[in-house]
Scaffold this motif. Sequence first.
Motif, PDB file in Angstrom:
ATOM      1  N   MET A 155       0.838  -1.204   0.000  1.00 33.32           N
ATOM      2  CA  MET A 155       0.000   0.000   0.000  1.00 33.32           C
ATOM      3  C   MET A 155       0.875   1.257   0.000  1.00 33.32           C
ATOM      4  SD  MET A 155      -2.893   1.189   2.751  1.00 33.32           S
ATOM      5  CE  MET A 155      -3.817  -0.326   2.695  1.00 33.32           C
ATOM      6  N   THR A 156       0.491   2.210  -0.833  1.00 37.17           N
ATOM      7  CA  THR A 156       1.239   3.467  -0.885  1.00 37.17           C
ATOM      8  C   THR A 156       0.943   4.295   0.367  1.00 37.17           C
ATOM      9  OG1 THR A 156       0.769   3.472  -3.225  1.00 37.17           O
ATOM     10  CG2 THR A 156       1.685   5.486  -2.321  1.00 37.17           C
ATOM     11  N   ASP A 157       1.968   4.813   0.994  1.00 38.49           N
ATOM     12  CA  ASP A 157       1.733   5.706   2.120  1.00 38.49           C
ATOM     13  C   ASP A 157       1.444   7.090   1.579  1.00 38.49           C
ATOM     14  OD1 ASP A 157       1.854   4.276   4.352  1.00 38.49           O
ATOM     15  OD2 ASP A 157       4.030   4.451   4.627  1.00 38.49           O
ATOM     16  N   LEU A 158       0.272   7.597   1.878  1.00 41.74           N
ATOM     17  CA  LEU A 158      -0.027   8.945   1.400  1.00 41.74           C
ATOM     18  C   LEU A 158       0.821   9.938   2.166  1.00 41.74           C
ATOM     19  CD1 LEU A 158      -3.724   9.839   0.753  1.00 41.74           C
ATOM     20  CD2 LEU A 158      -1.837   9.598  -0.811  1.00 41.74           C
ATOM     21  N   SER A 159       1.388  10.843   1.435  1.00 45.00           N
ATOM     22  CA  SER A 159       2.246  11.822   2.096  1.00 45.00           C
ATOM     23  C   SER A 159       1.415  12.626   3.086  1.00 45.00           C
ATOM     24  CB  SER A 159       2.857  12.749   1.063  1.00 45.00           C
ATOM     25  OG  SER A 159       2.237  13.987   1.115  1.00 45.00           O
ATOM     26  N   GLU A 160       2.090  13.173   4.062  1.00 49.72           N
ATOM     27  CA  GLU A 160       1.411  14.008   5.052  1.00 49.72           C
ATOM     28  C   GLU A 160       0.735  15.187   4.374  1.00 49.72           C
ATOM     29  OE1 GLU A 160       1.156  14.057   8.686  1.00 49.72           O
ATOM     30  OE2 GLU A 160       1.213  12.003   7.941  1.00 49.72           O
ATOM     31  N   LYS A 161       1.333  15.602   3.253  1.00 51.06           N
ATOM     32  CA  LYS A 161       0.869  16.853   2.647  1.00 51.06           C
ATOM     33  C   LYS A 161      -0.287  16.704   1.664  1.00 51.06           C
ATOM     34  CE  LYS A 161       5.536  18.475   2.598  1.00 51.06           C
ATOM     35  NZ  LYS A 161       6.510  18.317   1.552  1.00 51.06           N
ATOM     36  N   MET A 162      -0.397  15.560   0.995  1.00 48.32           N
ATOM     37  CA  MET A 162      -1.387  15.428  -0.078  1.00 48.32           C
ATOM     38  C   MET A 162      -2.480  14.439   0.299  1.00 48.32           C
ATOM     39  SD  MET A 162      -0.155  17.513  -2.273  1.00 48.32           S
ATOM     40  CE  MET A 162       1.555  17.235  -2.701  1.00 48.32           C
ATOM     41  N   LYS A 163      -3.660  14.963   0.631  1.00 46.66           N
ATOM     42  CA  LYS A 163      -4.720  14.065   1.113  1.00 46.66           C
ATOM     43  C   LYS A 163      -5.976  14.103   0.260  1.00 46.66           C
ATOM     44  CE  LYS A 163      -3.234  14.526   5.890  1.00 46.66           C
ATOM     45  NZ  LYS A 163      -2.924  15.800   6.500  1.00 46.66           N
ATOM     46  N   GLY A 164      -6.116  15.188  -0.518  1.00 47.52           N
ATOM     47  CA  GLY A 164      -7.336  15.341  -1.302  1.00 47.52           C
ATOM     48  C   GLY A 164      -7.060  15.249  -2.797  1.00 47.52           C
ATOM     49  N   PHE A 165      -7.981  14.614  -3.533  1.00 49.23           N
ATOM     50  CA  PHE A 165      -7.815  14.410  -4.974  1.00 49.23           C
ATOM     51  C   PHE A 165      -9.112  14.844  -5.639  1.00 49.23           C
ATOM     52  CE2 PHE A 165      -4.871  11.919  -2.685  1.00 49.23           C
ATOM     53  CZ  PHE A 165      -3.722  11.894  -3.461  1.00 49.23           C
ATOM     54  N   VAL A 166      -9.015  15.944  -6.399  1.00 44.53           N
ATOM     55  CA  VAL A 166     -10.216  16.567  -6.964  1.00 44.53           C
ATOM     56  C   VAL A 166     -10.180  16.403  -8.479  1.00 44.53           C
ATOM     57  CG1 VAL A 166     -11.545  18.707  -7.129  1.00 44.53           C
ATOM     58  CG2 VAL A 166     -10.182  18.253  -5.067  1.00 44.53           C
ATOM     59  N   PHE A 167     -11.176  15.735  -9.020  1.00 43.49           N
ATOM     60  CA  PHE A 167     -11.171  15.402 -10.444  1.00 43.49           C
ATOM     61  C   PHE A 167     -12.245  16.177 -11.195  1.00 43.49           C
ATOM     62  CE2 PHE A 167      -9.570  11.853  -8.056  1.00 43.49           C
ATOM     63  CZ  PHE A 167      -8.518  11.350  -8.812  1.00 43.49           C
ATOM     64  N   ASN A 168     -11.851  16.751 -12.334  1.00 44.06           N
ATOM     65  CA  ASN A 168     -12.828  17.238 -13.282  1.00 44.06           C
ATOM     66  C   ASN A 168     -13.418  15.992 -13.972  1.00 44.06           C
ATOM     67  OD1 ASN A 168     -14.260  18.761 -15.146  1.00 44.06           O
ATOM     68  ND2 ASN A 168     -12.480  19.259 -16.378  1.00 44.06           N
ATOM     69  N   LEU A 169     -14.547  16.142 -14.634  1.00 40.07           N
ATOM     70  CA  LEU A 169     -15.192  14.959 -15.225  1.00 40.07           C
ATOM     71  C   LEU A 169     -14.945  14.827 -16.740  1.00 40.07           C
ATOM     72  CD1 LEU A 169     -17.285  12.574 -14.909  1.00 40.07           C
ATOM     73  CD2 LEU A 169     -19.014  14.242 -15.570  1.00 40.07           C
ATOM     74  N   ASP A 170     -15.507  15.783 -17.498  1.00 43.42           N
ATOM     75  CA  ASP A 170     -15.501  15.677 -18.963  1.00 43.42           C
ATOM     76  C   ASP A 170     -14.080  15.771 -19.517  1.00 43.42           C
ATOM     77  OD1 ASP A 170     -18.344  15.568 -19.135  1.00 43.42           O
ATOM     78  OD2 ASP A 170     -18.453  17.724 -18.895  1.00 43.42           O
ATOM     79  N   GLY A 171     -13.582  14.678 -20.070  1.00 39.03           N
ATOM     80  CA  GLY A 171     -12.238  14.685 -20.638  1.00 39.03           C
ATOM     81  C   GLY A 171     -11.160  14.210 -19.666  1.00 39.03           C
ATOM     82  N   VAL A 172     -11.533  14.016 -18.396  1.00 39.36           N
ATOM     83  CA  VAL A 172     -10.561  13.545 -17.391  1.00 39.36           C
ATOM     84  C   VAL A 172     -10.913  12.123 -16.947  1.00 39.36           C
ATOM     85  CG1 VAL A 172      -9.663  13.933 -15.052  1.00 39.36           C
ATOM     86  CG2 VAL A 172     -10.008  15.863 -16.594  1.00 39.36           C
ATOM     87  N   ILE A 173     -12.180  11.954 -16.586  1.00 42.95           N
ATOM     88  CA  ILE A 173     -12.659  10.664 -16.098  1.00 42.95           C
ATOM     89  C   ILE A 173     -13.290   9.867 -17.243  1.00 42.95           C
ATOM     90  CG2 ILE A 173     -14.397   9.610 -14.574  1.00 42.95           C
ATOM     91  CD1 ILE A 173     -12.240  10.833 -12.926  1.00 42.95           C
ATOM     92  N   VAL A 174     -14.045  10.572 -18.052  1.00 45.24           N
ATOM     93  CA  VAL A 174     -14.700   9.973 -19.231  1.00 45.24           C
ATOM     94  C   VAL A 174     -14.550  10.918 -20.415  1.00 45.24           C
ATOM     95  CG1 VAL A 174     -16.474   8.430 -18.294  1.00 45.24           C
ATOM     96  CG2 VAL A 174     -16.851  10.882 -18.266  1.00 45.24           C
ATOM     97  N   ASP A 175     -14.630  10.354 -21.611  1.00 45.62           N
ATOM     98  CA  ASP A 175     -14.431  11.191 -22.795  1.00 45.62           C
ATOM     99  C   ASP A 175     -15.746  11.819 -23.262  1.00 45.62           C
ATOM    100  OD1 ASP A 175     -13.217  12.494 -24.805  1.00 45.62           O
ATOM    101  OD2 ASP A 175     -12.888  10.738 -26.081  1.00 45.62           O
ATOM    102  N   THR A 176     -16.457  12.439 -22.348  1.00 45.82           N
ATOM    103  CA  THR A 176     -17.735  13.065 -22.698  1.00 45.82           C
ATOM    104  C   THR A 176     -17.538  14.391 -23.427  1.00 45.82           C
ATOM    105  OG1 THR A 176     -17.674  13.563 -20.346  1.00 45.82           O
ATOM    106  CG2 THR A 176     -19.447  12.124 -21.093  1.00 45.82           C
ATOM    107  N   ALA A 177     -16.309  14.946 -23.387  1.00 48.32           N
ATOM    108  CA  ALA A 177     -16.060  16.213 -24.077  1.00 48.32           C
ATOM    109  C   ALA A 177     -16.419  16.071 -25.561  1.00 48.32           C
ATOM    110  CB  ALA A 177     -14.612  16.626 -23.897  1.00 48.32           C
ATOM    111  N   LYS A 178     -16.194  14.883 -26.123  1.00 51.71           N
ATOM    112  CA  LYS A 178     -16.497  14.696 -27.553  1.00 51.71           C
ATOM    113  C   LYS A 178     -18.004  14.753 -27.805  1.00 51.71           C
ATOM    114  CE  LYS A 178     -16.527   9.653 -27.559  1.00 51.71           C
ATOM    115  NZ  LYS A 178     -15.646   8.513 -27.401  1.00 51.71           N
ATOM    116  N   TYR A 179     -18.786  14.304 -26.830  1.00 53.43           N
ATOM    117  CA  TYR A 179     -20.246  14.372 -26.986  1.00 53.43           C
ATOM    118  C   TYR A 179     -20.742  15.804 -26.829  1.00 53.43           C
ATOM    119  CZ  TYR A 179     -19.960   9.291 -26.401  1.00 53.43           C
ATOM    120  OH  TYR A 179     -19.641   7.964 -26.529  1.00 53.43           O
ATOM    121  N   HIS A 180     -20.126  16.548 -25.890  1.00 56.32           N
ATOM    122  CA  HIS A 180     -20.499  17.970 -25.762  1.00 56.32           C
ATOM    123  C   HIS A 180     -20.206  18.679 -27.087  1.00 56.32           C
ATOM    124  CE1 HIS A 180     -21.732  18.477 -21.628  1.00 56.32           C
ATOM    125  NE2 HIS A 180     -20.666  17.845 -21.172  1.00 56.32           N
ATOM    126  N   TYR A 181     -19.025  18.393 -27.652  1.00 57.47           N
ATOM    127  CA  TYR A 181     -18.674  19.059 -28.915  1.00 57.47           C
ATOM    128  C   TYR A 181     -19.682  18.710 -30.001  1.00 57.47           C
ATOM    129  CZ  TYR A 181     -16.453  20.375 -33.259  1.00 57.47           C
ATOM    130  OH  TYR A 181     -16.223  20.923 -34.497  1.00 57.47           O
TER     131      TYR A 181
END
Length: 231
Positions: free
Chosen positions: A1-27
């Motif tokens: 298991m990776t030890d999360l650094s003391e400094k980095m605890k939060g991970f904030v993701f955009n959706l369209d184009g990052v998680i799924v390729d929905t940007a192409k559908y918006h276009y």
Amino acid sequence: MTDLSEKMKGFVFNLDGVIVDTAKYHYRAWRRLADEMGVDFPIEQHEQLRSLSRMESLEKILEWGGLYMTEAEKLHWADVKNNWYQGLIANMSPEEVLPGVLPFLMEVRRSGGRTALSSASRNARAVLASTQLEPYFDVILDGSAARKSKPHPECFQLAAAALDLPPAECIVFDDAVLGVQAARIGGFHIVGIGNPEDLPAAELVISGFENYRLADILEAVEKLASTEHIG
Ligand code: G1P
């Protein structure tokens, strides 16, 4: 298991184009609308709509075409575009989640990291539901959450507040110029998704999550953070 650094605890993701390729559908849906209105809308110009709300996106297209609409007409056409878009995403399945995303989310959570989804799209929850990604996020904020659009960092600030973390302990993942700017302005760490030359303000740019483990990202971001001040 990776030890999360003391400094980095939060991970904030955009959706369209990052998680799924929905940007192409918006276009595709915006392009259909632009065609109906006789507005030239090449794909390169779509970059400027990424991160904007539905109404702001429509207003940009009208501006490019030198067109005027009443508020009622704008609402109507924004609705028409949204119906087309929803038709395009109606049959989305978990297979459309971009390569490497699910293992990365799982690794973050296994390591004790907290995850947030922050999107300008009011369709974000529907996309997460159809791709079965909802359980991987501690916090989900869609286009109804923030009142100010990017590059204002409000959407990310709300995500950090909901995760109960300061921006400096969060990494934002975004594929759009405005999103990268917003993260910088808000004092977040920022990993761009795409080409380094398109996202020069990002601390680190990756083409996608496929070839990255959490430790690689943490190491790179922390190394860069120790050599410069962000914000
Ligand atoms: C909105 C906009 C779209 C923009 C997207 C960003 O989505 O329509 O132009 O690129 O957010 O995520 P909507 O609320 O219409 O789904």
